[in-house]
Design a protein around this motif. Sequence first.
Motif, short mmCIF file in Angstrom:
data_model
loop_
_atom_site.label_atom_id
_atom_site.label_comp_id
_atom_site.label_asym_id
_atom_site.label_seq_id
_atom_site.Cartn_x
_atom_site.Cartn_y
_atom_site.Cartn_z
N CYS A 1 0.87 -1.37 0.08
CA CYS A 1 0.10 -0.06 -0.12
C CYS A 1 0.85 1.32 0.05
O CYS A 1 0.28 2.32 0.07
N ASN A 2 2.22 1.23 -0.14
CA ASN A 2 2.93 2.27 0.21
C ASN A 2 2.82 2.89 1.45
O ASN A 2 2.43 2.26 2.43
N GLN A 3 3.00 4.17 1.53
CA GLN A 3 2.78 4.86 2.72
C GLN A 3 1.35 5.49 2.96
O GLN A 3 0.92 6.22 2.08
N GLY B 1 -6.13 5.84 1.45
CA GLY B 1 -5.33 6.70 0.38
C GLY B 1 -3.87 6.63 0.78
O GLY B 1 -3.39 6.72 2.04
N ASN B 2 -2.92 6.79 -0.21
CA ASN B 2 -1.38 6.82 -0.20
C ASN B 2 -0.81 7.66 -0.51
O ASN B 2 -1.28 9.07 -0.95
N ASN B 3 0.55 7.71 -0.78
CA ASN B 3 1.55 8.75 -1.07
C ASN B 3 1.83 8.55 -2.68
O ASN B 3 2.70 9.08 -2.93
N LYS B 4 0.97 7.74 -3.29
CA LYS B 4 1.25 7.33 -4.72
C LYS B 4 -0.07 7.64 -5.70
O LYS B 4 -0.27 7.21 -6.85
N SER B 5 -0.82 8.76 -5.22
CA SER B 5 -2.00 9.27 -5.94
C SER B 5 -3.16 8.14 -5.79
O SER B 5 -3.92 8.31 -6.66
N CYS B 6 -3.11 7.17 -5.04
CA CYS B 6 -4.01 6.06 -5.20
C CYS B 6 -4.89 6.12 -4.05
O CYS B 6 -4.44 6.43 -2.94
N ALA B 7 -6.28 5.97 -4.54
CA ALA B 7 -7.55 5.82 -3.47
C ALA B 7 -7.88 4.27 -3.73
O ALA B 7 -8.69 4.09 -4.60
N TYR B 8 -7.72 3.49 -2.70
CA TYR B 8 -7.89 2.19 -2.66
C TYR B 8 -9.25 1.85 -2.26
O TYR B 8 -9.56 2.58 -1.18
N LEU B 9 -10.06 0.92 -2.56
CA LEU B 9 -11.61 0.55 -2.04
C LEU B 9 -11.34 -0.90 -1.72
O LEU B 9 -11.00 -1.61 -2.71
#
Length: 432
Positions: free
Chosen positions: A397-399, A415-423
């Motif tokens: 998930c990175n940071q 939400g992480n530091n790689k522009s990703c919002a996971y669901l």
Amino acid sequence: MKRKISSLDEEEKRVSSLLFNKSKKFTENITPLENDIDIDLKPAWVDEDDQQLTAAIIPKVKSDGLYTQKLKLKYETLIGTPGWAKITKKDDNTDKLMRAVGHLQKTKSSGLNKNNLVVKKCPRINYETGNEGPIISNIEFHPKISVVLVGGKSGVVSLFSIGGDVNTKLHSFKLNSMEVDVAQFNPDGSEVYISSKTCHNYCVYNLAKADVKMVQLPKAIKRAKTFKLSPNGKLLATSDKFDEVFIISAQSKELLRVLKLNSYVRSLAFSHNSDQLYCYCAQGEVTVWDLSMYRSVKKFIDNGCVTATCMALSSCGQLIATGSGEGIVNVYETQNITTREPQPLKTISNLTTRITNLRFNSSTEILSVTSSYIPNAVKLVHIPSYEVFNNFPKQNCNQVETVNFSPHSGYMALGNNKSCAYLYRLKHYKNY
């Protein structure tokens, strides 16, 4: 005359024999009557479209029964149970019958399994955009419908409709020279309050009109380092990280009161009924304010805390969690905070770096603990056993910057530091 009397006697004997004689005559005589009754149960109406829908529409569904069940589950997940279909209070006589007839009593649904969290990874929320910034700082679920807001450091705010299998972008807008640090829906979901730690103003976005309105904070506030909307939507609490908390009317936007504390304010949290405000200060002191009188009613020291970072209250109002710069999370029962140095109900020490985000789910069965300083530093804690689910996260998930749950915990977002919002779909919970 005698013939008539004898015929009447014979008829009376025949009827008495039919009714009271313990023989098969009674059942034999009524059986044909049952067969003569023509019971034809038909539906009240027939929808022609129902005849055209087949299980072949949904892949991997082989039977019509499974197809119907899948549609029902999908509807309940996204919409919930309609008000007219909710079961009202049971009749006392029904309760007594259910208790007497054990095999008719429906068993209660079991609680959340503490050993394994059943999770399904869904498509990324912001797959269509990805321009909310390198750091996704805020993900908020709409309180009424299956819509999610995603905001980040670029100042772009996007709204998505989520369905588990497909997530559709509804709208995006950009706040110039403003990083999104906090975003909260009001109780009815008609507006979103958005603030930034670097700005003197905050934004009120009207969903129905798609209107963005910038509001200036009172002059005494330099920047909204902390920013909270009360659960009833009537008050805003903000602080510029000094030793003062400003209470603002959400409707009139006027400053109502200034609360003075002993040290810098790190985190704020309203009680579930909006009657109290919890202030977590830098040295680990928690002050509880009664908002009806604007008076301090409780003060206690967070056990073992050296540097305070963040705090969260459960939606039921019974638990408070505090996080520190040492990676320690303490959980207290709010009703047991009666001394200056209360003992925590549980101390969680699974992370070793600064705690940056704490969040309870709606049923207070899960507490998410996050540190954005190292990759994959996110733990989901089962309550009340306080055991960590070992099967999450499975992916990198990175940071992790933020974690949030939908109103009925059917979904969890990260939400992480790689522009990703996971669901993620939490299968234990049936509704959105």
